[in-house]
Design an enzyme around this catalytic site. Structure first.
Site, PDB file in Angstrom:
ATOM      1  N   GLU A  55       0.841  -1.187   0.000  1.00 57.50           N
ATOM      2  CA  GLU A  55       0.000   0.000   0.000  1.00 57.50           C
ATOM      3  C   GLU A  55       0.885   1.249   0.000  1.00 57.50           C
ATOM      4  O   GLU A  55       1.935   1.267   0.653  1.00 57.50           O
ATOM      5  CB  GLU A  55      -0.869  -0.024   1.266  1.00 57.50           C
ATOM      6  CG  GLU A  55      -1.808   1.155   1.400  1.00 57.50           C
ATOM      7  CD  GLU A  55      -2.560   1.157   2.729  1.00 57.50           C
ATOM      8  OE1 GLU A  55      -3.662   1.719   2.763  1.00 57.50           O
ATOM      9  OE2 GLU A  55      -2.043   0.609   3.722  1.00 57.50           O
ATOM     10  N   LYS A 155     -10.195   0.617  -0.908  1.00 62.18           N
ATOM     11  CA  LYS A 155     -10.088   0.391   0.536  1.00 62.18           C
ATOM     12  C   LYS A 155     -11.306   0.934   1.272  1.00 62.18           C
ATOM     13  O   LYS A 155     -11.719   2.075   1.068  1.00 62.18           O
ATOM     14  CB  LYS A 155      -8.817   1.056   1.062  1.00 62.18           C
ATOM     15  CG  LYS A 155      -8.528   0.784   2.542  1.00 62.18           C
ATOM     16  CD  LYS A 155      -7.217   1.438   2.934  1.00 62.18           C
ATOM     17  CE  LYS A 155      -6.852   1.222   4.391  1.00 62.18           C
ATOM     18  NZ  LYS A 155      -5.605   1.915   4.737  1.00 62.18           N
ATOM     19  N   CYS A 188      -4.592  -3.334   4.259  1.00 62.01           N
ATOM     20  CA  CYS A 188      -4.166  -2.798   5.546  1.00 62.01           C
ATOM     21  C   CYS A 188      -5.201  -2.912   6.672  1.00 62.01           C
ATOM     22  O   CYS A 188      -5.538  -3.993   7.113  1.00 62.01           O
ATOM     23  CB  CYS A 188      -3.677  -1.357   5.362  1.00 62.01           C
ATOM     24  SG  CYS A 188      -2.519  -0.830   6.666  1.00 62.01           S
TER      25      CYS A 188
END
Length: 459
Positions: A55, A155, A188
């Protein structure tokens, strides 16, 4: 199949809040993409069929909403057709980054997963449209070995990313490969939440996950490699996890994980990136944990002196602890509805203080989510107030069985050893409404053995 992940030390903008033009933004990103290209070539030479990048690896972080804009590519939401950015660069404007990634995949005949910033125009007909007339997303892309864009994922659980938007609905993103079937994809902070990560895995019964991350390690319970392994174990999946490498920011820790073996990199000392390539099995069956060991129960001896309860902050939460003294024993400690039990034996008595801690409540710092945790940790020193501190080295070898009456089925078994290395439990699983983990003799000194439960309904 053979997989690769690259932990990348990204070349960062000296001033991410400065407003630059698209040309300067592309120049900076090209320097990171040049490194990506070398790694794709190296991975392909070693037989890798898929490579995953971290990321924020291409553009960096700490932007404002307007300063990140020149760094954003336009990417149509992927189900809009079969687009090969390398072969059809003329279809859309502002696609220089995805074109380069597509060409790397095509030239090296490899599946490639990378993370970049993307933009999507919107207007007044969309009530959610931001005032500046565009969405800005933290996006993963997957390209197949021919360079075709096969999946995009935006995300969902942003971590203080004020420059970016949460997509209106969670993306459930997967893509198919000839060598290992379907892969799921998320990013993440997503790994700590039900949506979309857990839901995706359960809905599609996924066994392979690609996971770009920019993770700041937090010991004792949320070090990158520690939690990545726990996730692979908890959901019985393979995870290809790529983190960025910025030790000064506490960022390192990547790996290729199966439920029974891991290939990891965690390095807070040196600089530069690291390519991990490993051959791992395609998971087809569920590993069943061996439950032949019966759980002992804490004996009620009554007149024995119980060790003192004490409180200390760990991971910004107020844990209730009991000290783990002597070379062997049985302990319990409770908070709210959660009771944790430990039966232990030390190989040699060392002058290190360990404690058994419990927390059952809403965690509220850097995100809000409900945690049930039973944790055996090495304290920072010999006084109670040091329990819960970040510790990286230990010498005590401890045989243990740790169990708790968890109220959630989502338990992440953590087992971290000296020097931030990993070990695998001998046994773990449910028995008599308790979840347990047991280990005889860790490979090196024990830092953390914990059951980290996420009670998603109570978030």
């Amino acid at each position: 199949y053979v997989a690769a992940v690259y932990e990348h030390e990204s070349i960062l903008s000296p001033d991410p809040t400065a407003l630059v033009d698209r040309g300067s933004a592309l120049e900076l990103m090209a320097r990171n993409l040049d490194i990506y290209e070398q790694q794709v070539v190296a991975a392909a030479r070693q037989g890798a069929q898929i490579i995953v990048f971290p990321e924020d690896g291409i553009h960096g972080f700490n932007f404002t909403r307007s300063s990140i804009y020149p760094y954003l590519d336009f990417i149509p939401h992927w189900h809009s057709g079969k687009w090969n950015p390398c072969r059809e660069p003329y279809l859309f404007n502002d696609t220089e980054v995805i074109q380069r990634l597509s060409c790397m995949a095509l030239k090296n005949k490899i599946f490639l997963v990378a993370n970049l910033g993307t933009k999507q125009p919107c207007d007044g007909s969309d009530p959610r449209c931001p005032p500046d007339g565009r969405y800005q997303f933290n996006t993963n892309v997957a390209l197949d070995e021919g360079g075709v864009l096969v999946a995009t994922y935006r995300k969902h659980n942003l971590y203080f990313e004020y420059a970016l938007d949460t997509p209106p609905e969670p993306d459930y993103t997967l893509f198919d490969t000839p060598f290992a079937g379907k892969f799921g994809m998320f990013t993440c902070f997503d790994i700590l939440f039900f949506e979309p990560a857990v839901n995706l895995i359960r809905q599609y019964n996924l066994k392979q996950i690609v996971y770009p991350t920019a993770w700041m390690n937090q010991l004792p319970l949320l070090s990158a490699v520690e939690f990545q392994q726990a996730f692979a174990t908890a959901f019985n999946v393979n995870i290809l996890a790529a983190n960025i490498h910025h030790p000064t920011l506490g960022m390192t820790g990547s790996g290729i994980y199966t439920p029974v073996k891991s290939f990891i990199y965690h390095n807070m000392e040196s600089y530069g990136g690291k390519l991990i390539v490993a051959e791992i099995p395609v998971i087809t069956t569920d590993y069943k944990t061996n439950l032949e060991k019966t759980l002992g129960r804490v004996s009620e001896k009554g007149n024995e002196q119980l060790p003192p309860l004490f409180y200390a902050e760990m991971m910004y939460d107020n844990f209730t602890f009991v000290p783990v003294w002597g070379e062997k024993g049985e302990l319990q400690v409770c908070a709210n509805s959660l009771c944790c039990y430990l039966s232990y034996q030390r190989a040699v008595l060392t002058d290190e203080l360990y404690a058994l801690g419990v927390f059952d409540g809403l965690h509220t710092v850097h995100g809000t989510y409900y945690v049930q945790a039973c944790a055996l940790v090495k304290c920072g020193g010999l006084s109670f107030s040091t329990c819960g501190q970040e510790v990286t080295d230990a010498t005590a070898l401890i045989d243990f069985q740790l169990w708790g009456n968890m109220s959630t089925p989502y338990i992440f078994p953590l087992l971290l050893t000296s020097g931030i290395t990993l070990d695998f439990a001998d046994h773990m699983g449910w028995k008599n409404h308790h979840y347990f983990i047991s280990k005889n003799r860790t490979s090196s000194g024990l830092l953390t053995a914990a059951l980290y439960g996420r009670w998603y309904e109570k978030d």
